[in-house]
Design an enzyme around this catalytic site. Structure first.
Site, short mmCIF file in Angstrom:
data_model
loop_
_atom_site.label_atom_id
_atom_site.label_comp_id
_atom_site.label_asym_id
_atom_site.label_seq_id
_atom_site.Cartn_x
_atom_site.Cartn_y
_atom_site.Cartn_z
N ASP A 21 -11.34 2.66 3.95
CA ASP A 21 -11.72 1.25 3.80
C ASP A 21 -13.25 1.10 3.75
O ASP A 21 -13.77 0.04 3.42
CB ASP A 21 -11.22 0.45 5.02
CG ASP A 21 -9.99 -0.39 4.70
OD1 ASP A 21 -9.78 -0.67 3.51
OD2 ASP A 21 -9.27 -0.76 5.65
N LYS B 288 0.84 -1.20 0.00
CA LYS B 288 0.00 0.00 0.00
C LYS B 288 0.87 1.25 0.00
O LYS B 288 0.61 2.21 -0.72
CB LYS B 288 -0.94 -0.01 1.22
CG LYS B 288 -2.06 -1.02 1.04
CD LYS B 288 -2.80 -1.35 2.34
CE LYS B 288 -3.79 -2.49 2.07
NZ LYS B 288 -4.39 -3.05 3.29
N GLN C 198 -4.75 -1.82 9.49
CA GLN C 198 -4.60 -3.16 8.90
C GLN C 198 -5.18 -4.20 9.85
O GLN C 198 -4.81 -4.27 11.02
CB GLN C 198 -3.11 -3.43 8.63
CG GLN C 198 -2.84 -4.72 7.89
CD GLN C 198 -3.38 -4.71 6.46
OE1 GLN C 198 -3.24 -3.74 5.72
NE2 GLN C 198 -4.04 -5.79 6.06
#
Ligand code: NDP
Length: 283
Positions: free
Chosen positions: A120, A53, A97
């Site tokens: 997200d 990422k 994460q």
């Protein structure tokens, strides 16, 4: 033989567009979109995802920060760091994460992300907006699947779409996105009776269960579009999807490989969301 849906190609195309938009935003406003990725603990797979990422942000000209915290970080310490990021003007998108160490509540942490920075789209306010059909961000993996269908001009309206898997991250939002484009959607899960009968009805079959090679040729209608979200590591170290690719490819109309199908799209949508968050922060 099925068309092979190439996630690397679509990703490269979309990332090029994102890069142009990042450059334009910088030139016009002086703002560089910024993404913060928080990694708690030392799970090697998570570390690889986070590195990818970070690298992807660099490639499109975005600013990114990786915040690494030890596995014994307390929930409070994580929430304090998160609050800093919520207030940091350089940061437009925040991603924590998952999975987090067991002693930290994922629910609490996700709820603490400023929804405007929730790239997200896991925060309940963003989930609710998706349910209502007017959203700021879409969750990265299911939105990546939609990007693939669009790029390959695969019609969705009126099609029988079967989603296998009902997680909050993939299956459920995937079903909503297909429904939003007028697909007729069936959601299957581990308690579904006679799964093969359902999957054989699909014009578009999306599989996200985490079971290597689970979907076999007899479970697929000839000519169907098969999207394999699964990423499984076999004992020999190789990656494979939830669909038995070798067996299904000859009968499908189109199919995603693993790796190289849905996988690259997830980070691409993340970049798209971070750019959108930066653009929206100016309004
Ligand atoms: P979860 O484990 O959260 O959910 C799995 C879902 O599959 C559940 O709804 C479960 O049903 C269902 N399921 C499990 N076994 C069966 C079965 N035998 N028959 C029917 N349904 C079944 O997984 P995720 O949604 O997070 O991930 C799914 C897969 O996608 C994994 O391989 C993961 O690695 C991959 N993934 C890939 C991403 C990418 O970037 N390409 C991103 C995210 C995930 P029930 O609810 O009844 O338990």
């Amino acid at each position: 033989m099925a068309i092979r849906i190439d996630g690397k190609l679509v990703s490269a195309y979309l990332r090029e567009q994102i890069k142009k938009n990042v450059t334009a935003l910088k030139e016009k406003t002086g703002v560089t979109p910024g993404l913060a990725v928080m990694l708690v603990g030392d799970d090697p797979a998570s570390a690889v995802y986070v590195r990818n990422k970070h690298r992807a942000c660099d490639e499109v000209g975005m600013y990114s920060e990786v915040i690494t915290m030890p596995a014994d970080t307390t929930e409070d310490a994580l929430l304090v760091r998160l609050a800093d990021l919520n207030n940091d003007p350089k940061i437009h998108g925040i991603l924590v994460q998952l999975p987090l160490p067991k002693h930290i509540s994922e629910e609490k942490v996700i709820a603490a992300i400023d929804p405007r920075k929730d790239v997200d789209a896991f925060h309940e306010s963003n989930v609710g907006k998706i349910m209502l059909g007017s959203y700021d961000f879409l969750p990265c993996t299911p939105a990546g699947v939609m990007e693939l269908l669009h790029y390959y001009d695969i019609p969705i309206q009126g099609k029988d779409c079967v989603v296998v898997g009902r997680s909050n991250i993939v299956g459920k939002p995937q079903a909503l996105l297909l429904l939003g484009e007028n697909g007729t959607v069936t959601i299957c899960h581990s308690r579904t009776k006679d799964l093969a009968t359902k999957t054989r009805e699909a014009d578009i079959l999306v599989v996200a269960i985490g079971r290597p090679n689970f979907i076999t040729a007899d479970m697929v209608k000839p000519g169907a579009v098969v999207i394999d979200v699964g990423i499984n590591r076999l004992p020999d170290g190789k990656l494979c999807g939830d669909v038995d690719f070798e067996a299904v490819e000859p009968i499908a109309g189109a199919i995603t490989p693993v790796p190289g199908g849905v996988g690259p799209m997830t980070i691409t949508v993340l970049l798209k969301n971070a750019l959108k968050a930066a653009q929206k922060s100016l309004k």
